[in-house]
Scaffold this active site. Sequence first.
Site, PDB file in Angstrom:
ATOM      1  N   THR A   7      26.579   5.752   3.002  1.00  0.00           N
ATOM      2  CA  THR A   7      25.182   5.925   2.607  1.00  0.00           C
ATOM      3  C   THR A   7      24.975   5.986   1.114  1.00  0.00           C
ATOM      4  O   THR A   7      25.917   6.275   0.356  1.00  0.00           O
ATOM      5  CB  THR A   7      24.614   7.221   3.239  1.00  0.00           C
ATOM      6  OG1 THR A   7      23.208   7.272   3.042  1.00  0.00           O
ATOM      7  CG2 THR A   7      25.235   8.466   2.634  1.00  0.00           C
ATOM      8  N   ASN A  47      21.923   7.489   0.715  1.00  0.00           N
ATOM      9  CA  ASN A  47      20.878   8.412   1.170  1.00  0.00           C
ATOM     10  C   ASN A  47      19.614   7.645   1.540  1.00  0.00           C
ATOM     11  O   ASN A  47      19.658   6.851   2.450  1.00  0.00           O
ATOM     12  CB  ASN A  47      20.618   9.558   0.185  1.00  0.00           C
ATOM     13  CG  ASN A  47      19.904  10.709   0.888  1.00  0.00           C
ATOM     14  OD1 ASN A  47      19.998  10.842   2.106  1.00  0.00           O
ATOM     15  ND2 ASN A  47      19.196  11.526   0.158  1.00  0.00           N
ATOM     16  N   ARG A  88      32.631  11.343   0.438  1.00  0.00           N
ATOM     17  CA  ARG A  88      31.291  11.862   0.168  1.00  0.00           C
ATOM     18  C   ARG A  88      31.132  12.106  -1.332  1.00  0.00           C
ATOM     19  O   ARG A  88      32.099  12.494  -2.013  1.00  0.00           O
ATOM     20  CB  ARG A  88      31.144  13.188   0.933  1.00  0.00           C
ATOM     21  CG  ARG A  88      29.797  13.877   0.813  1.00  0.00           C
ATOM     22  CD  ARG A  88      28.738  13.159   1.604  1.00  0.00           C
ATOM     23  NE  ARG A  88      27.563  14.001   1.815  1.00  0.00           N
ATOM     24  CZ  ARG A  88      26.380  13.501   2.182  1.00  0.00           C
ATOM     25  NH1 ARG A  88      26.215  12.212   2.383  1.00  0.00           N
ATOM     26  NH2 ARG A  88      25.364  14.307   2.383  1.00  0.00           N
ATOM     27  N   SER A 112      26.116  16.696   5.210  1.00  0.00           N
ATOM     28  CA  SER A 112      25.682  15.408   5.753  1.00  0.00           C
ATOM     29  C   SER A 112      25.459  15.531   7.260  1.00  0.00           C
ATOM     30  O   SER A 112      25.945  16.470   7.892  1.00  0.00           O
ATOM     31  CB  SER A 112      26.787  14.374   5.486  1.00  0.00           C
ATOM     32  OG  SER A 112      26.517  13.164   6.144  1.00  0.00           O
ATOM     33  N   SER A 113      24.730  14.563   7.800  1.00  0.00           N
ATOM     34  CA  SER A 113      24.598  14.484   9.263  1.00  0.00           C
ATOM     35  C   SER A 113      25.385  13.306   9.824  1.00  0.00           C
ATOM     36  O   SER A 113      25.382  13.066  11.029  1.00  0.00           O
ATOM     37  CB  SER A 113      23.128  14.302   9.650  1.00  0.00           C
ATOM     38  OG  SER A 113      22.360  15.372   9.168  1.00  0.00           O
ATOM     39  N   ASP A 137      20.549  15.942  -0.285  1.00  0.00           N
ATOM     40  CA  ASP A 137      21.128  16.487   0.953  1.00  0.00           C
ATOM     41  C   ASP A 137      21.570  17.939   0.777  1.00  0.00           C
ATOM     42  O   ASP A 137      21.915  18.614   1.746  1.00  0.00           O
ATOM     43  CB  ASP A 137      22.321  15.634   1.420  1.00  0.00           C
ATOM     44  CG  ASP A 137      21.872  14.453   2.269  1.00  0.00           C
ATOM     45  OD1 ASP A 137      20.683  14.401   2.644  1.00  0.00           O
ATOM     46  OD2 ASP A 137      22.708  13.575   2.557  1.00  0.00           O
ATOM     47  N   THR A 195      21.200   3.867   5.050  1.00  0.00           N
ATOM     48  CA  THR A 195      22.525   4.337   5.490  1.00  0.00           C
ATOM     49  C   THR A 195      22.994   3.288   6.476  1.00  0.00           C
ATOM     50  O   THR A 195      22.187   2.556   7.054  1.00  0.00           O
ATOM     51  CB  THR A 195      22.486   5.717   6.173  1.00  0.00           C
ATOM     52  OG1 THR A 195      22.057   6.677   5.223  1.00  0.00           O
ATOM     53  CG2 THR A 195      23.839   6.161   6.728  1.00  0.00           C
ATOM     54  N   GLY A 247      20.298   7.343  10.115  1.00  0.00           N
ATOM     55  CA  GLY A 247      19.073   7.951  10.631  1.00  0.00           C
ATOM     56  C   GLY A 247      18.832   9.372  10.166  1.00  0.00           C
ATOM     57  O   GLY A 247      18.105  10.122  10.819  1.00  0.00           O
ATOM     58  N   GLY A 248      19.453   9.768   9.050  1.00  0.00           N
ATOM     59  CA  GLY A 248      19.201  11.100   8.500  1.00  0.00           C
ATOM     60  C   GLY A 248      19.501  12.180   9.525  1.00  0.00           C
ATOM     61  O   GLY A 248      20.527  12.143  10.209  1.00  0.00           O
TER      62      GLY A 248
HETATM   63  O1  DON Z   1      24.432  12.156   4.775  1.00  0.00           O
HETATM   64  C1  DON Z   1      23.374  12.231   5.369  1.00  0.00           C
HETATM   65  O2  DON Z   1      23.209  12.902   6.377  1.00  0.00           O
HETATM   66  C2  DON Z   1      22.182  11.429   4.858  1.00  0.00           C
HETATM   67  N1  DON Z   1      22.333  11.178   3.448  1.00  0.00           N
HETATM   68  C3  DON Z   1      22.064  10.175   5.644  1.00  0.00           C
HETATM   69  C4  DON Z   1      20.822   9.401   5.268  1.00  0.00           C
HETATM   70  C5  DON Z   1      20.383   8.453   6.310  1.00  0.00           C
HETATM   71  O3  DON Z   1      20.929   8.319   7.356  1.00  0.00           O
HETATM   72  C6  DON Z   1      19.173   7.661   5.925  1.00  0.00           C
HETATM   73  N2  DON Z   1      18.654   6.906   7.052  1.00  0.00           N
HETATM   74  N3  DON Z   1      17.572   7.073   7.490  1.00  0.00           N
END
Ligand code: DON
Length: 559
Positions: free
Chosen positions: A387, A389, A96, A440-441, A411, A369, A460-461
């Site tokens: 990712t 982001n 990360r 992060s997710s 984030d 991502t 997917g954030g």
């Molecule tokens: O680490 C994370 O949770 C985010 N930066 C992930 C971003 C992501 O999945 C973007 N997709 N929609």
Amino acid sequence: MRVLQTLLACCLLIGSSAIHSSEVQLPKQAGIASAHPMATAAGHKILAQGGNAFDAAIAVSATLAVVEQQSSGIGGGGFWLLHRAQDGKNVMIDGREVAPAAAHADMYLDENGEVNRDLALNGPLAAAIPGEIAGFEHLAKHYGRLPLAVSLQPAIEAAAKGFPAYPRIIRTIERKAKVLKRYPASMAVYLPNGQVPKEGELIIQSDLANTLKAVAKHGKAGFYAGEVAEKMVQAVRENGGIWTLEDLQNYTIKERDPITTNYRGHQLVTAAPPSSGGIAIATILNILSAWDLTDMDRVKRIHLVTEAMRRAYRDRSIYLGDTDFVEVPIQLLTHPYYAAGLRASISPVKAMPSDYLPGINDNPKGEDTTHFSIIDTEGNMVSATLTVNTGLASGFIATGTGVLLNNEMDDFSAKPGEPNAFGLIGDDANKIEPGKRPLSSMSPTFVFSDDQVAVLGTPGGSRIITMVLLGLLDHFDGNNVHSWVSKPRYHHQYLPDKLYLEKDALDPATIEALQAKGHVIHQHKGDWGNMHAVSWNKTTGAVDAASDPRTTTGSAVVK
Ligand code: DON
């Protein structure tokens, strides 16, 4: 031979709650599912050259970093969850990004104390120090079998010779064009002659090829020191960023013990902090474990799953952050007794309103991502989510390096209670601090069951966690890998108090019944996510792989 096989079987089953004596059939073929055919092919090529799943993971990650730059890249970072067959070791390689030393809690606040969203998302001030290259070196040195230079070769070729533009990257370039136009090096790659590339047109990245060659030659020193590092720091600082050469030199990956949990006889191995995913998934599954969801009425099932999601995301916003900086009560949050308390607060007939803290916006589409899953013929496995982001990240390519910098600083919680790009809110646990990793997710996951192993994850954030959860529940229902990746999705993240539905996820009668329980439905116009999963049947040795049908470039190949 027999002793060896039994020994191997024991190792393969480590982490499984249901260790049994029957012989394990090693995977008859290797399976790779990723977001792009060139990346999947690169992984198989490295396996054919004598590499293992970990070498293949480098090849897949590096190729995605070239051909799916809108989603991940060497200017970003991520998590590689590994299972090593030889000794059953499960470990998460945490590559990360970290906040630069000059970062501080208020760095995105304007004179009125409001978050400047442009600074937090676009340009080099949005970029944390990348971790992906350090991850490659660590994977090659400690887990792989081939030199880094060999595993990077397909990516170097893809960067030098180019790859054909495809609709998903074209769409992201169009969306990000305004930011890309601020930076000549970004323009040169994504908007040659000021134009968005047409489908099939080659996107060539000579500077990126040279940077990858420097890494092939010098390992991580080819990126974190020397010419590439100097060029990156110079470009960042000339454009309002705060990186220093020391920030780059100080970057280190971390080996983390994954979060483990049991669910009705299945053993899960999943992402540890600085991801919130594993803890949230463990909390949700612990809450749900009291009920037999498989035979449950659909409305009741969605209601209970939603209530469990709501509670886990509430905890996320309060407690979770980088464990090197804040104490996260992991034992408590993943303990069945804690979940029992949360479960007791769930009414079977009524939704519990989430009545405070600000809401989320409607953009996370879930293509930016990337996730890939690998099983090799020895039973080594990789579940990796990587990712930069948001789509095309900061939009900033550091001149002369080809490196597109992440915007992972978003984030962090730029201000307590202020939603980030995914509508996620946070507090002190996730405030900006020098050297800290943003929460992060991303939730790369393994599941060990009696006769099956599953490897899965998705971008997917904020919705990553619930997508992985729904994939897992589908697996627990007895469905196969093709079903996990395609099942319609729903999502709740505590705030705003809305149950998000993919287009056509639920029929009108089900929606009406959920509304009658008090759920506020938000019908999304499209879909989200890009899941890539592999499974291995330990009784037959059969391997299967599947890519999310929602995005057209997914590539799942077993051979
Ligand atoms: O680490 C994370 O949770 C985010 N930066 C992930 C971003 C992501 O999945 C973007 N997709 N929609």
